[in-house]
Each structure stands twice: as structure tokens, then as C-alpha cells.
Design a protein around this motif. Structure first.
Motif, short mmCIF file in Angstrom:
data_model
loop_
_atom_site.label_atom_id
_atom_site.label_comp_id
_atom_site.label_asym_id
_atom_site.label_seq_id
_atom_site.Cartn_x
_atom_site.Cartn_y
_atom_site.Cartn_z
N LEU A 196 35.84 -26.68 -5.86
CA LEU A 196 36.28 -25.47 -6.53
C LEU A 196 35.15 -24.85 -7.34
O LEU A 196 34.22 -25.55 -7.76
N LYS A 197 35.26 -23.55 -7.58
CA LYS A 197 34.28 -22.87 -8.43
C LYS A 197 34.31 -23.42 -9.85
O LYS A 197 33.28 -23.50 -10.53
N SER A 198 35.50 -23.82 -10.29
CA SER A 198 35.61 -24.38 -11.64
C SER A 198 34.83 -25.68 -11.77
O SER A 198 34.36 -26.02 -12.88
N ASP A 199 34.68 -26.42 -10.67
CA ASP A 199 33.88 -27.64 -10.71
C ASP A 199 32.43 -27.32 -11.04
O ASP A 199 31.78 -28.00 -11.84
N ILE A 200 31.92 -26.26 -10.40
CA ILE A 200 30.53 -25.84 -10.68
C ILE A 200 30.41 -25.40 -12.13
O ILE A 200 29.45 -25.75 -12.83
N THR A 201 31.41 -24.62 -12.60
CA THR A 201 31.37 -24.10 -13.98
C THR A 201 31.36 -25.24 -14.99
O THR A 201 30.61 -25.21 -15.98
N ARG A 202 32.17 -26.26 -14.76
CA ARG A 202 32.22 -27.37 -15.68
C ARG A 202 30.88 -28.10 -15.77
O ARG A 202 30.42 -28.47 -16.85
N TYR A 203 30.24 -28.29 -14.64
CA TYR A 203 28.96 -28.99 -14.67
C TYR A 203 27.83 -28.11 -15.17
O TYR A 203 26.85 -28.61 -15.73
N GLU A 204 27.95 -26.80 -14.98
CA GLU A 204 26.97 -25.90 -15.60
C GLU A 204 27.10 -25.96 -17.13
O GLU A 204 26.10 -25.91 -17.85
N LEU A 205 28.34 -26.05 -17.60
CA LEU A 205 28.57 -26.20 -19.04
C LEU A 205 28.02 -27.55 -19.51
O LEU A 205 27.39 -27.64 -20.59
N GLN A 206 28.23 -28.60 -18.71
CA GLN A 206 27.66 -29.91 -19.04
C GLN A 206 26.15 -29.84 -19.11
O GLN A 206 25.52 -30.42 -20.01
N LEU A 207 25.54 -29.10 -18.19
CA LEU A 207 24.08 -28.95 -18.16
C LEU A 207 23.59 -28.24 -19.43
O LEU A 207 22.58 -28.65 -20.03
N LYS A 208 24.31 -27.20 -19.85
CA LYS A 208 23.91 -26.48 -21.07
C LYS A 208 24.01 -27.38 -22.29
O LYS A 208 23.15 -27.34 -23.19
N TYR A 239 29.16 -44.84 -12.46
CA TYR A 239 28.78 -43.49 -12.05
C TYR A 239 28.57 -43.43 -10.53
O TYR A 239 29.01 -42.47 -9.88
N GLU A 240 27.92 -44.43 -9.97
CA GLU A 240 27.68 -44.43 -8.52
C GLU A 240 29.00 -44.47 -7.75
O GLU A 240 29.16 -43.78 -6.74
N VAL A 241 29.95 -45.28 -8.23
CA VAL A 241 31.25 -45.37 -7.56
C VAL A 241 31.99 -44.05 -7.63
O VAL A 241 32.50 -43.54 -6.62
N VAL A 242 32.05 -43.47 -8.86
CA VAL A 242 32.77 -42.21 -9.05
C VAL A 242 32.09 -41.09 -8.26
O VAL A 242 32.75 -40.23 -7.65
N HIS A 243 30.74 -41.09 -8.27
CA HIS A 243 29.98 -40.08 -7.53
C HIS A 243 30.31 -40.15 -6.04
O HIS A 243 30.55 -39.13 -5.37
N SER A 244 30.33 -41.36 -5.50
CA SER A 244 30.64 -41.53 -4.08
C SER A 244 32.07 -41.10 -3.78
O SER A 244 32.34 -40.42 -2.76
N ARG A 245 33.01 -41.47 -4.65
CA ARG A 245 34.41 -41.09 -4.44
C ARG A 245 34.58 -39.58 -4.54
O ARG A 245 35.36 -38.98 -3.79
N TYR A 246 33.80 -38.94 -5.48
CA TYR A 246 33.92 -37.49 -5.62
C TYR A 246 33.41 -36.78 -4.37
O TYR A 246 34.02 -35.81 -3.90
N LEU A 247 32.28 -37.23 -3.82
CA LEU A 247 31.73 -36.60 -2.62
C LEU A 247 32.68 -36.75 -1.42
O LEU A 247 32.65 -35.92 -0.49
N ASN A 248 33.48 -37.80 -1.47
CA ASN A 248 34.43 -38.03 -0.39
C ASN A 248 35.81 -37.46 -0.71
O ASN A 248 36.77 -37.72 0.03
N SER A 256 38.09 -38.35 -5.93
CA SER A 256 38.19 -38.28 -7.38
C SER A 256 37.97 -36.85 -7.84
O SER A 256 37.40 -36.03 -7.11
N LEU A 257 38.42 -36.58 -9.04
CA LEU A 257 38.32 -35.24 -9.60
C LEU A 257 36.99 -35.03 -10.31
O LEU A 257 36.28 -35.98 -10.65
N VAL A 258 36.67 -33.75 -10.57
CA VAL A 258 35.43 -33.44 -11.29
C VAL A 258 35.49 -33.97 -12.72
O VAL A 258 34.46 -34.30 -13.31
N THR A 259 36.69 -34.04 -13.30
CA THR A 259 36.81 -34.60 -14.65
C THR A 259 36.39 -36.06 -14.68
O THR A 259 35.84 -36.55 -15.67
N ASP A 260 36.66 -36.80 -13.57
CA ASP A 260 36.22 -38.19 -13.48
C ASP A 260 34.70 -38.26 -13.47
O ASP A 260 34.10 -39.15 -14.09
N MET A 261 34.07 -37.31 -12.78
CA MET A 261 32.61 -37.26 -12.73
C MET A 261 32.03 -36.96 -14.11
O MET A 261 31.03 -37.55 -14.54
#
Length: 435
Positions: free
Chosen positions: A186-198, A383-392, A395-400
Motif C-alpha cells: 500500500l501507499k501508506s506503507d511507503i508513507t510510514r517508512y518515509e516518516l520513519q526515515l525522517k 528483524y530478518e524474520v519479520v522482513h522475510s515475512r513482510y516481503l512474502n 506480516s504487516l508494515v506495523t510489524d516491520m
């Protein structure tokens, strides 16, 4: 066009000046201490106090030398006037008008009841106290610098952690953007991580500014140019620390400057008692004098001649008022000695408690490090487990986001724990005065 290019080139050079003027310098803790010993204004003040005390010893020893006095005078003598006892039959008495006097006197103290030797001993104790205060201040300055140095090291570690997580977050944003283009994010996933980056970039900026502030405090204290950027020794964390056992550190406390000052305070009070007792004893000295006077006015009529006479002898002085005055002073001095002894016992107790607390905190710092190392390991695995689950898509972006925050927090805590061991170790060394 040529003028525009010249101006542009000059502006470019001016823009490079701050960068080229910035000096980077890697310093070890030993080098930091050497610079502080040379440039610290506080240490210079205490060193001058030591020099002053050394000079005071020389002044006190001067009391053993003979005292030499000489005087020379010329005078005009007016005519005299004589009368009966009832002031009748007054008459003028002619006087020689020009008078002269030359006197030379030498004295040498033979016995002063111990006052001179006690005064010298007190001056020597003052020198030792000045040296102990210098050592104590040196320990304080070094520990302050170590604190700044370790804080700087810690901030550089935090900055590297932020930069690592920023890079990781940017890569994750690219992955999410790719997934978004494929319709799996989702676009909101990108927005959340852009906010995390800031937020990560803001944290890095905060750390960078704290580094600049702390760096300025450090370089001004050790006498370096304000444009010098200090980088702590990268091998600091691999330093082989011999923490020994608590009994070893407790046995070292007698050498601490605070204990030396307490001992010297007792000795100074005892010397003060000796000085008061010396005031209750007679003083004996040798004396010699020569006088050359004229005219001789003790004769009537005066004799207009010069008269020279000399003598040598022994001078004995005793102050009878010391029999009833010095008793109160001596009692006061004895109370001062008791107070100094109690102060030493109090200092020893506080120092012992301080060593005990510092040693327990050092052991706790080692335990904390083991815990934080395990936490970082688990955070990375999570992080590696959640990252792998998210790519598949499992898991949700909130988990990431949670996994990223846990990883960042654990890495920052690990950096703090590594520095915490060094801080507690140096605290222990400072407490016993061996920093």
C-alpha cells in the motif's frame, strides 16, 4: 561571462574554506591526559600554588639566618633652655647644632623553643598539601575529560547506528516501492517508512549537534584549536581491563589524594600545637652592636665630639603572659587536631563506600553488556524474520516498524553498555587516585 566565471570560482573557493580549515585529530586517552596536564588552566593554578609553597619553605628557613641592621642619620640640634624646677631663672643653653648617628646591630637566634623548626615543618607540610591538591585536581580534570571522551565515543557509535538504520530504511523503502508497483503493498506503507526515515535523520542530526557541542568543550579544555574535530580511539572497546577484586581497590584507597590531604591536615594541626608550646618557652639569642654618635648630649654642657661604643652579649626573652594566654590557644589547637582526625575517619569511610559502589556498578556494567549483546542478536534475528515475512505478505508494515525500532533501540543500548564498562572502570581508578 569571464567575470561571472571568476566570481563563481571565488565563491566556490570560499565555500571550501570551512571544510579545509576543519582539522581532524584522533586522540587516545593517554594523549588526552598529556594535553590536559599541559594546557588545563585549573592545573596551572594548582601548579603555581605548589611553586608558591616551595618558595615559602625558603622564606621560613631564612629565620635561621642572622639579622643585620644598620642605620645612618644626620640632624640639626636646636639650642637648649634651662631653668629652676619652678621654671624660674630660665636661660638659654648653647648646643652644638650638627648631629650624626651611625648604628650597626647583628642578632642570631640560638634557641626559640622550636618555633623556627616548627615553622619550617609547617611550610613543608603546606607544600605537600599543595601537591596533594594538585593530584586531586588532576584526577578530577582527567575524569571530566574521560567523561567527555567516552560521551563523544558513545555519540559517534550512536551516529553510526543511525546511519546504518537510515541506509537499511532506504533500502526497505525501495523494496516497498517495488512491491507497490506490483500491487502487493500500500501507499501508506511507503508513507510510514518515509516518516520513519525522517525520524531517523532527525535523530542523527541531534546526535551530530551534540557531538559538535561536546567536541568544542573538549578541545577548549585541552588547549587545541576550536576548529579541531576529535575522533576517539577506535580500539578503546578492545582495551584489556583488569578489574581485579574489590579488596585490591580497597587497599589502594590510602594512596588517594583525599586521604593524603586528611593525613596532612592532622600533621598540620599537630605542628600548630608545637608552635603554641614554643611560645611558652624562652628565646635565646646572640647580639652585637656598634654605635657612633655625636655630639655627646648626655653631658652638661654638651661635648661637641663623636663617641663610638660597641658591645656583644646574650639576649634572653620570656613572655610571662604566655603562661595564662597560651593555655586556651593550646586547647583550641588540640580540638582542631581531634577534628582533623575525625575528618580523616569520615573521608576513609566515604572513600570505602565509594569504592564499593563503583566496583558493584562495574560488575553490573559487565552483566548489562552481556544482556545487551544478546538483545542485539535477538533483535537482528527478529528483524530478518519479520522482513522475510513482510516481503512474502505474511506480516504487516506495523510489524516491520516495530522490528526496526527494536533493532535500533537494542543497538543504541549496546553502544551505551560498552561505554558504560569503561566509564565505571575509570570511575574506580579516579576514586583511588590512579587515573
Amino acid at each position: 561571462m569571464i567575470r561571472k566565471r571568476v566570481i563563481t570560482g571565488l565563491l566556490g573557493c570560499i565555500g571550501l574554506i570551512p571544510l579545509s580549515a576543519q582539522q581532524q585529530k584522533a586522540l587516545t586517552i593517554e594523549e588526552l591526559f598529556e594535553l590536559a596536564d599541559t594546557h588545563s588552566k585549573s592545573l596551572k593554578v594548582h601548579q603555581l600554588a605548589v611553586d608558591e609553597a616551595i618558595q615559602a619553605i625558603k622564606v621560613a628557613k631564612n629565620d635561621r639566618l642572622p639579622s643585620l641592621e644598620a642605620s645612618l642619620s644626620f640632624s640639626y640640634i636646636g639650642d637648649g633652655w634651662m631653668s629652676d624646677r619652678d621654671f624660674s631663672n630660665g636661660m638659654k643653653a648653647e648646643m652644638p647644632h650638627w648631629g650624626n648617628n651611625f648604628a650597626f646591630k647583628a642578632t642570631q637566634a640560638v634557641y626559640t623553643g622550636g618555633a623556627i623548626s616548627t615553622g619550617i615543618e609547617m611550610s613543608e607540610l603546606q607544600k605537600k598539601m599543595a601537591e596533594a591538591e594538585l593530584d586531586n585536581d588532576q584526577q578530577n580534570v582527567r575524569f571530566m575529560l574521560v567523561g567527555h571522551y567516552l560521551d563523544l565515543f558513545q555519540l559517534h557509535n550512536q551516529k553510526r547506528v543511525y546511519e546504518k538504520n537510515i541506509e537499511q530504511t532506504r533500502l526497505l523503502i525501495k523494496e516497498i516501492e517495488s512491491a507497490f508497483e506490483q500491487g502487493t503493498a500500500l501507499k501508506s506503507d511507503i508513507t510510514r517508512y518515509e516518516l520513519q526515515l525522517k525520524n531517523l535523520e532527525l535523530g542523527r542530526t541531534n546526535v551530530s549537534n551534540r557531538i559538535r557541542i561536546l567536541n568544542r568543550q573538549l578541545v577548549t579544555t585541552i588547549g587545541l584549536e576550536t576548529n579541531t574535530e576529535i575522533f576517539p580511539d577506535t580500539t578503546l572497546l578492545s582495551m584489556n581491563l583488569d578489574k581485579k577484586n574489590e579488596l585490591h581497590w580497597q587497599n589502594e584507597r590510602n594512596n588517594a589524594p583525599v586521604m593524603q590531604l586528611a593525613d596532612l591536615g592532622i600533621q598540620m594541626s599537630e605542628r600548630q600545637q608545637n608552635l603554641i608550646r614554643a611560645g611558652r618557652r624562652p628565646t635565646i639569642g646572640l647580639m652585637a652592636s656598634n654605635n657612633f654618635d655625636g655630639p655627646i648630649l648626655i653631658e652638661v654642657p654638651p661635648i661637641n665630639k663623636n663617641f663610638n661604643y660597641w658591645f656583644v652579649g646574650v639576649n634572653v626573652t620570656y613572655k610571662f603572659d604566655s603562661l595564662f594566654k597560651n593555655n586556651k590557644k593550646l586547647k583550641q589547637a588540640k580540638l582542631a587536631t581531634l577534628k582533623a582526625q575525625e575528618s580523616k575517619r569520615l573521608a576513609d569511610e566515604q572513600l570505602s563506600n565509594g569504592i564499593n559502589a563503583a566496583y558493584i556498578q562495574l560488575e553490573e556494567a559487565y552483566t548489562r553488556l552481556d544482556t545487551k549483546e544478546k538483545s542485539v542478536q535477538l533483535a537482528h534475528e527478529n528483524y530478518e524474520v519479520v522482513h522475510s515475512r513482510y516481503l512474502n505478505g505474511l506480516s504487516l508494515v506495523t510489524d516491520m516498524l516495530d522490528a526496526s525500532n527494536i533493532q535500533l533501540s537494542s543497538e543504541l543500548e549496546l553502544a551505551n553498555a560498552q561505554i558504560g564498562i569503561l566509564y565505571q572502570y575509570f570511575m574506580l581508578k579516579k576514586t583511588v587516585g590512579t587515573l
